[in-house]
Motif scaffolding. Structure first.
Motif, PDB file in Angstrom:
ATOM      1  N   ASP A 137       0.871  -1.172   0.000  1.00 44.73           N
ATOM      2  CA  ASP A 137       0.000   0.000   0.000  1.00 44.73           C
ATOM      3  C   ASP A 137       0.915   1.232   0.000  1.00 44.73           C
ATOM      4  OD1 ASP A 137      -1.904   1.941   0.276  1.00 44.73           O
ATOM      5  OD2 ASP A 137      -2.670   1.218   2.208  1.00 44.73           O
ATOM      6  N   TRP A 138       1.192   1.744  -1.172  1.00 48.04           N
ATOM      7  CA  TRP A 138       2.146   2.843  -1.324  1.00 48.04           C
ATOM      8  C   TRP A 138       1.680   4.113  -0.629  1.00 48.04           C
ATOM      9  CZ3 TRP A 138       6.873   1.710  -2.720  1.00 48.04           C
ATOM     10  CH2 TRP A 138       7.100   0.544  -3.441  1.00 48.04           C
ATOM     11  N   SER A 139       0.379   4.250  -0.411  1.00 50.46           N
ATOM     12  CA  SER A 139      -0.125   5.443   0.265  1.00 50.46           C
ATOM     13  C   SER A 139       0.259   5.453   1.746  1.00 50.46           C
ATOM     14  CB  SER A 139      -1.641   5.553   0.114  1.00 50.46           C
ATOM     15  OG  SER A 139      -2.279   4.470   0.759  1.00 50.46           O
ATOM     16  N   GLN A 140       0.675   4.292   2.272  1.00 47.45           N
ATOM     17  CA  GLN A 140       1.074   4.194   3.673  1.00 47.45           C
ATOM     18  C   GLN A 140       2.591   4.289   3.881  1.00 47.45           C
ATOM     19  OE1 GLN A 140      -1.278   4.094   6.106  1.00 47.45           O
ATOM     20  NE2 GLN A 140      -2.678   4.347   4.386  1.00 47.45           N
ATOM     21  N   MET A 141       3.360   4.225   2.808  1.00 44.88           N
ATOM     22  CA  MET A 141       4.824   4.255   2.918  1.00 44.88           C
ATOM     23  C   MET A 141       5.301   5.673   3.202  1.00 44.88           C
ATOM     24  SD  MET A 141       6.002   1.231   2.583  1.00 44.88           S
ATOM     25  CE  MET A 141       4.540   0.447   3.186  1.00 44.88           C
ATOM     26  N   LYS A 142       6.209   5.794   4.184  1.00 45.11           N
ATOM     27  CA  LYS A 142       6.748   7.111   4.541  1.00 45.11           C
ATOM     28  C   LYS A 142       8.222   7.230   4.189  1.00 45.11           C
ATOM     29  CE  LYS A 142       3.430   8.021   8.085  1.00 45.11           C
ATOM     30  NZ  LYS A 142       2.823   7.134   8.985  1.00 45.11           N
ATOM     31  N   ASP A 143       8.941   6.092   4.197  1.00 45.91           N
ATOM     32  CA  ASP A 143      10.367   6.114   3.874  1.00 45.91           C
ATOM     33  C   ASP A 143      10.811   4.707   3.465  1.00 45.91           C
ATOM     34  OD1 ASP A 143      10.534   4.711   6.300  1.00 45.91           O
ATOM     35  OD2 ASP A 143      11.189   6.472   7.410  1.00 45.91           O
ATOM     36  N   THR A 144      12.097   4.587   3.164  1.00 44.26           N
ATOM     37  CA  THR A 144      12.607   3.290   2.715  1.00 44.26           C
ATOM     38  C   THR A 144      12.599   2.255   3.832  1.00 44.26           C
ATOM     39  OG1 THR A 144      14.881   4.021   3.115  1.00 44.26           O
ATOM     40  CG2 THR A 144      14.030   4.234   0.865  1.00 44.26           C
ATOM     41  N   GLU A 145      12.687   2.705   5.070  1.00 43.84           N
ATOM     42  CA  GLU A 145      12.632   1.757   6.188  1.00 43.84           C
ATOM     43  C   GLU A 145      11.256   1.100   6.258  1.00 43.84           C
ATOM     44  OE1 GLU A 145      15.132   0.527   7.996  1.00 43.84           O
ATOM     45  OE2 GLU A 145      16.385   1.794   6.704  1.00 43.84           O
ATOM     46  N   ASP A 146      10.194   1.877   6.034  1.00 47.73           N
ATOM     47  CA  ASP A 146       8.850   1.300   5.991  1.00 47.73           C
ATOM     48  C   ASP A 146       8.756   0.256   4.878  1.00 47.73           C
ATOM     49  OD1 ASP A 146       7.984   2.915   8.052  1.00 47.73           O
ATOM     50  OD2 ASP A 146       6.863   4.311   6.769  1.00 47.73           O
ATOM     51  N   LEU A 147       9.327   0.600   3.745  1.00 46.74           N
ATOM     52  CA  LEU A 147       9.298  -0.308   2.596  1.00 46.74           C
ATOM     53  C   LEU A 147      10.069  -1.593   2.909  1.00 46.74           C
ATOM     54  CD1 LEU A 147       8.515  -0.925  -0.319  1.00 46.74           C
ATOM     55  CD2 LEU A 147      10.524   0.378  -1.048  1.00 46.74           C
ATOM     56  N   LYS A 148      11.241  -1.463   3.509  1.00 46.68           N
ATOM     57  CA  LYS A 148      12.052  -2.635   3.851  1.00 46.68           C
ATOM     58  C   LYS A 148      11.296  -3.528   4.850  1.00 46.68           C
ATOM     59  CE  LYS A 148      16.632  -0.722   2.997  1.00 46.68           C
ATOM     60  NZ  LYS A 148      17.900  -0.316   3.602  1.00 46.68           N
ATOM     61  N   GLN A 149      10.612  -2.919   5.811  1.00 44.19           N
ATOM     62  CA  GLN A 149       9.835  -3.702   6.770  1.00 44.19           C
ATOM     63  C   GLN A 149       8.697  -4.443   6.056  1.00 44.19           C
ATOM     64  OE1 GLN A 149       8.557  -0.973   9.812  1.00 44.19           O
ATOM     65  NE2 GLN A 149      10.351  -1.405  11.105  1.00 44.19           N
ATOM     66  N   GLN A 150       8.038  -3.745   5.152  1.00 43.91           N
ATOM     67  CA  GLN A 150       6.929  -4.358   4.399  1.00 43.91           C
ATOM     68  C   GLN A 150       7.431  -5.535   3.551  1.00 43.91           C
ATOM     69  OE1 GLN A 150       3.776  -3.134   4.754  1.00 43.91           O
ATOM     70  NE2 GLN A 150       2.898  -4.706   3.450  1.00 43.91           N
ATOM     71  N   LEU A 151       8.623  -5.390   3.004  1.00 41.87           N
ATOM     72  CA  LEU A 151       9.198  -6.440   2.163  1.00 41.87           C
ATOM     73  C   LEU A 151       9.968  -7.488   2.977  1.00 41.87           C
ATOM     74  CD1 LEU A 151      10.542  -4.219  -0.750  1.00 41.87           C
ATOM     75  CD2 LEU A 151       8.570  -5.761  -0.818  1.00 41.87           C
ATOM     76  N   LYS A 152      10.035  -7.294   4.276  1.00 42.96           N
ATOM     77  CA  LYS A 152      10.749  -8.191   5.192  1.00 42.96           C
ATOM     78  C   LYS A 152      12.215  -8.328   4.811  1.00 42.96           C
ATOM     79  CE  LYS A 152       6.640 -10.766   6.393  1.00 42.96           C
ATOM     80  NZ  LYS A 152       5.563 -10.439   5.526  1.00 42.96           N
ATOM     81  N   LEU A 153      12.853  -7.184   4.564  1.00 44.41           N
ATOM     82  CA  LEU A 153      14.286  -7.156   4.229  1.00 44.41           C
ATOM     83  C   LEU A 153      15.108  -6.772   5.426  1.00 44.41           C
ATOM     84  CD1 LEU A 153      14.186  -5.363   0.766  1.00 44.41           C
ATOM     85  CD2 LEU A 153      14.394  -7.783   1.224  1.00 44.41           C
TER      86      LEU A 153
END
Length: 124
Positions: free
Chosen positions: A108-124
């Motif tokens: 849900d790109w509307s909920q992403m605030k930074d790359t850390e959020d993205l990494k958490q979402q992708l489980k990286l």
């Protein structure tokens, strides 16, 4: 009456890449070798509309750059037969595939605030 330096050969004959054109058969002994006789049969590729690539300027870490270069080289080295220049894999192609993976993910790109959020979402 001067003969060309290439002796009537086409430049594509030197690359090892076969064209789709039908060439007239010759009586040369090369034609009868098993390497030239065997033809790979594969499903015909569907023509995909290619968009014109655009350049972008990105900054990545040296480690990421080396990984992209090494991985692209590995993919190219996996090919036994010559690959036409337009089909060879380079780092830019890996980045394009990564973009497609992100586009097709359930994020849900509307909920992403930074790359850390993205990494958490992708489980990286």
């Amino acid at each position: 009456m001067s003969k060309s330096k290439m002796g009537g050969m086409k430049l594509s004959q030197f690359s090892g890449i076969r064209s789709n054109e039908t060439e007239t058969p010759t009586d040369s002994p090369q034609e009868s070798t098993p390497e030239n006789v065997s033809v790979k049969e594969s499903a015909p590729k569907k023509p995909t509309p290619k968009e014109k690539p655009v350049s972008i300027n990105i900054k990545i870490s040296r480690e990421q750059h080396e990984w992209l270069s090494d991985t692209a080289r590995t993919v190219r080295d996996n090919n036994i037969d010559p690959v036409p220049p337009g089909d060879r894999v380079y780092p830019q192609h890996l980045i394009g595939v990564a973009i497609e993976m992100l586009r097709n993910s359930d994020i849900d790109w509307s909920q992403m605030k930074d790359t850390e959020d993205l990494k958490q979402q992708l489980k990286l």
